[in-house]
Design a protein around this motif. Sequence first.
Motif, PDB file in Angstrom:
ATOM      1  N   HIS A 171       2.919  11.755 -10.104  1.00  0.00           N
ATOM      2  CA  HIS A 171       2.265  13.011 -10.431  1.00  0.00           C
ATOM      3  C   HIS A 171       3.172  14.200 -10.285  1.00  0.00           C
ATOM      4  O   HIS A 171       2.852  15.285 -10.734  1.00  0.00           O
ATOM      5  CB  HIS A 171       1.003  13.177  -9.582  1.00  0.00           C
ATOM      6  N   TYR A 204       2.149   6.770  -6.629  1.00  0.00           N
ATOM      7  CA  TYR A 204       1.152   7.631  -7.255  1.00  0.00           C
ATOM      8  C   TYR A 204       1.514   9.086  -7.070  1.00  0.00           C
ATOM      9  O   TYR A 204       1.506   9.866  -7.997  1.00  0.00           O
ATOM     10  CB  TYR A 204      -0.212   7.320  -6.633  1.00  0.00           C
ATOM     11  N   ARG A 205       1.825   9.437  -5.840  1.00  0.00           N
ATOM     12  CA  ARG A 205       2.164  10.824  -5.507  1.00  0.00           C
ATOM     13  C   ARG A 205       3.349  11.283  -6.336  1.00  0.00           C
ATOM     14  O   ARG A 205       3.328  12.335  -6.947  1.00  0.00           O
ATOM     15  CB  ARG A 205       2.459  10.909  -3.997  1.00  0.00           C
ATOM     16  N   LEU A 217       7.103  15.533   1.733  1.00  0.00           N
ATOM     17  CA  LEU A 217       7.633  14.545   0.810  1.00  0.00           C
ATOM     18  C   LEU A 217       8.171  15.225  -0.440  1.00  0.00           C
ATOM     19  O   LEU A 217       9.303  14.997  -0.857  1.00  0.00           O
ATOM     20  CB  LEU A 217       6.539  13.538   0.427  1.00  0.00           C
ATOM     21  N   PRO A 234       2.281  15.672   2.825  1.00  0.00           N
ATOM     22  CA  PRO A 234       2.627  15.594   1.402  1.00  0.00           C
ATOM     23  C   PRO A 234       3.676  16.627   0.970  1.00  0.00           C
ATOM     24  O   PRO A 234       4.584  16.314   0.228  1.00  0.00           O
ATOM     25  CB  PRO A 234       1.294  15.825   0.679  1.00  0.00           C
ATOM     26  N   VAL A 293       0.607   4.221  -2.821  1.00  0.00           N
ATOM     27  CA  VAL A 293       0.273   5.641  -2.660  1.00  0.00           C
ATOM     28  C   VAL A 293       1.496   6.527  -2.945  1.00  0.00           C
ATOM     29  O   VAL A 293       1.348   7.578  -3.564  1.00  0.00           O
ATOM     30  CB  VAL A 293      -0.308   5.955  -1.262  1.00  0.00           C
ATOM     31  N   ASP A 340       0.825  -1.208   0.000  1.00  0.00           N
ATOM     32  CA  ASP A 340       0.000   0.000   0.000  1.00  0.00           C
ATOM     33  C   ASP A 340       0.853   1.249   0.000  1.00  0.00           C
ATOM     34  O   ASP A 340       0.557   2.218  -0.709  1.00  0.00           O
ATOM     35  CB  ASP A 340      -0.921   0.010   1.221  1.00  0.00           C
ATOM     36  N   ILE A 341       1.898   1.225   0.813  1.00  0.00           N
ATOM     37  CA  ILE A 341       2.806   2.381   0.878  1.00  0.00           C
ATOM     38  C   ILE A 341       3.380   2.624  -0.506  1.00  0.00           C
ATOM     39  O   ILE A 341       3.382   3.762  -1.000  1.00  0.00           O
ATOM     40  CB  ILE A 341       3.940   2.144   1.887  1.00  0.00           C
TER      41      ILE A 341
END
Lengths: 735, 141
Positions: B43, B39-40, B130, B127, B36, B32-33
């Motif tokens: 983008h 994905y981040r 990151l 976010p 996500v 899962d990590i």
Amino acid sequence: MKFSTKLTLLFTIITTTLTTVLLSIVYIQSSKILERETRLLMKSGVFNVMDTAARFLTTSYHDLKIIADDPVIRSKTATAEEITERLLFYRNTCKKYVSLSFYDLNRIRVADTSGLSIGKQDQMTLFWEETLSKKTSTARDIHIEEPFQEPIIYFASVVKNNEDKEIGVVVARILVNRLFEIAIKIPALYEAKIDIVNNNGLLLYSNYNQKGMLIVNLFEQESMRNRSQNEFVHNILHMQNDHENQIQIFYVEKAYLDFEGNGWTAFFQLPDKIIFAPVHKLLKILVTAILCIFPVILFVVYFFSKLTTRPLTLLKTAVDELAKGNLATPIEIHSKDEIGYLCAAFNKMSKDLIVSMQKEKDVSSNLENLVFERTKKLEKLQKGTLNIIEDLKETEKSLKKSRQDFINIVDKSIEAIIVTDKNGVVLYLNDSAERIFETKKENFIGKGFGIPIVVGEATEIDIIKHNDEPRIGEMLTNPTKWENNDAQLIVIRDITERKKTEETLKKLLMIQTTFVSTVSHELRTPLTSIKEGICIVLDKTAGTINEDQQKYLEIASRNVDRLSRLINSVLDFQSLESGKMKFRMEENNINEVAREVLETMLPMAKKKNLSLVCQLDEKLPRAYFDKDKIIEVLTNLVHNAIKFTENGSITIRSGKENNFIQVKVEDTGIGIKKEDMPTLFQEFMQLQKNLGGTGLGLSICKKTIEAHKGKIWAESEFGKGSAFYFTLPITETVA
Amino acid sequence: MEKVQLFILRYPLQKQWHDMAKRILLVDDDQDILSVTEYRLKHLGYEITSAIDAEQALVFLQKESFDLIILDRLLPKMQGDDLCKMLKSDVKYKNIPIILFTALVNDVEKIVKETGADGYITKPYEPQELIRKVNNCINRA
């Protein structure tokens, strides 16, 4: 003897010796010279006399020859008167003759200038014999003729006529005195005694000895004759008559031309007295002079020596004074010689002596005082000591008693107590030690302890028991004294239980650590996914969303954050509690922290219409703290303030108190009740359960601040608001 | 731990890559990590490669070059910290910046120093955090 006297004496001796020596030399040399001169003079004198006499005689001898050659006298026909006239003529010409006579061959005086004894026959004497036998002119001799009563010298010459036949004898007479007075004309020998002696030793002439001409036989001629007639002989003869020393010179008359000579000897005598008279005179003069001057000089010398040695006398006086103890006598001598130096040195020495004696006096008086004081002290001490001894006796009694009490305590102590000497031999052990080592006291005392001892460090030992499980003991050894000797105190504690507990704790701690890290990870990881998942959609990264979607996703997001915060709190609390929390301690500016928190919390305050302001002291020094953690603390406090305030303001203040930074969060909220104050910072205490939160916030703040070596507290009045304070140290050393 | 042979393929002109999209290697055992985060980051314009453990990561590293590695600490078998240390001591890989991705925040600063990593991101993260950290690290290289 005094020094000046010594000097004077020295001078006297020297002078005397010198003078004596000089005078002696002078005298002796002068005498010698004089003697020599005199002898020379006498020699020449004697020679002259005899020479003159000899010449005189020779002249007379020749005169007579001339007379004998006179034609008148030579003629046969001459009458007595004619002859006498002729003779008179000759006599008047040569005044030296006393008389002249003519004799015929029968020795009858035919003519005579004095007119005496004419016609008489002369006696046959030696000279007659000589004259007649030789038929020539003869020597003459001296004899005293009756009428004259004086010694006369006779000259005879045979008269020859034209036919060379003897017809008579002409005789001339000269007075001896007359002769020698002419001869003797030596001025320098006035004082000389002159004797002229014929070859029989009869005195012919003497200028001093008037008795016995031709009678007195003066000298022993034999000794004279033994010496050469040509030599001068001078010896000092002792005159039998006069007993005085003299120089004597004699000279034997010599033959002269055709004159044979009579062999007369002239004796010159000059007594020493006369010869050396000048020297003696000189000596006398010198001695007198010296004797006259000597006292004067002596006086001068004495005076001068006294003067020179005056400093010495002064020195002597000063030294005597010094010996008596009288120190203040400086000597006033300033001459630049050694004595002056000595005096100066003496002065200095006596000054120094005075000074040192004074010092000594001081020292000794000090000493006396000191001794006196000390004696007094000692007396006091003595009294004190006696008191102490009394006290000591009392103390001893009570000590004995207390010793017994202590022994009881030690004996019954739970810990094993053993005392050994420095070699490890057991001196004492208590009951517990008996139990541990499972041996009776009597069996252990006097034996070696057996276990290696490390002084000052705690060592763990295994105690093996017979009927029981092995125990672990902690042994501590410290040096001590037992009956005044070095000893060791060993204490053994049974730490078996403790060890077990420690093991358990260690395990728990390990579990806990693993738990924490695992939990931490396991909780946070899904949380990350959830949060990011929601955020991706909320950010519209995955596409647009409608209002409802947004609303509920926001709810989810908020709660994810809340959950995250909760987990953080729990984990922070856990790490603070276990002491595993690591702080990044750095110098930071607290005002920056305050401003950051302000910015973060402003939205929240605005929502409740509360004002949130900072009032910061800009001159604050930097403090030493973990910035992130303190941000958390301040955030928590401000968060609480906002939570518990309905209207009004929240103020963050910063300031300096002593060596600390102080931060104050003040609100106008509901305040805190008195009964709640004590437990305010305790974990899980929540004043209002419904307002959310874990109840760990303040507890975490407290632990954090305390870990920074700061303080945190609150002041509040219920209903009037609260103020929360915390301090942070400025300097590193405190933290 | 198995020893891994590293093959190094050197590309002659590394400058070419400046114009191309930056490549990030993500290493985490949680799918899962990965999902996500991938994905981040996609983008943001990065090319992402994901690995679920150290072994896989190394395989990818051998094949391709990366501009950044985001590395989870708690991995099966070889731990993230150890991998980081290893990569940093390897002359071929030490220039690739590594960000530690971790839930254990207690001594994270110390860990970063010890492993030689170039930074860290906490779980969970904001976010912006990151984005910021990734941009910083990747541009530093």
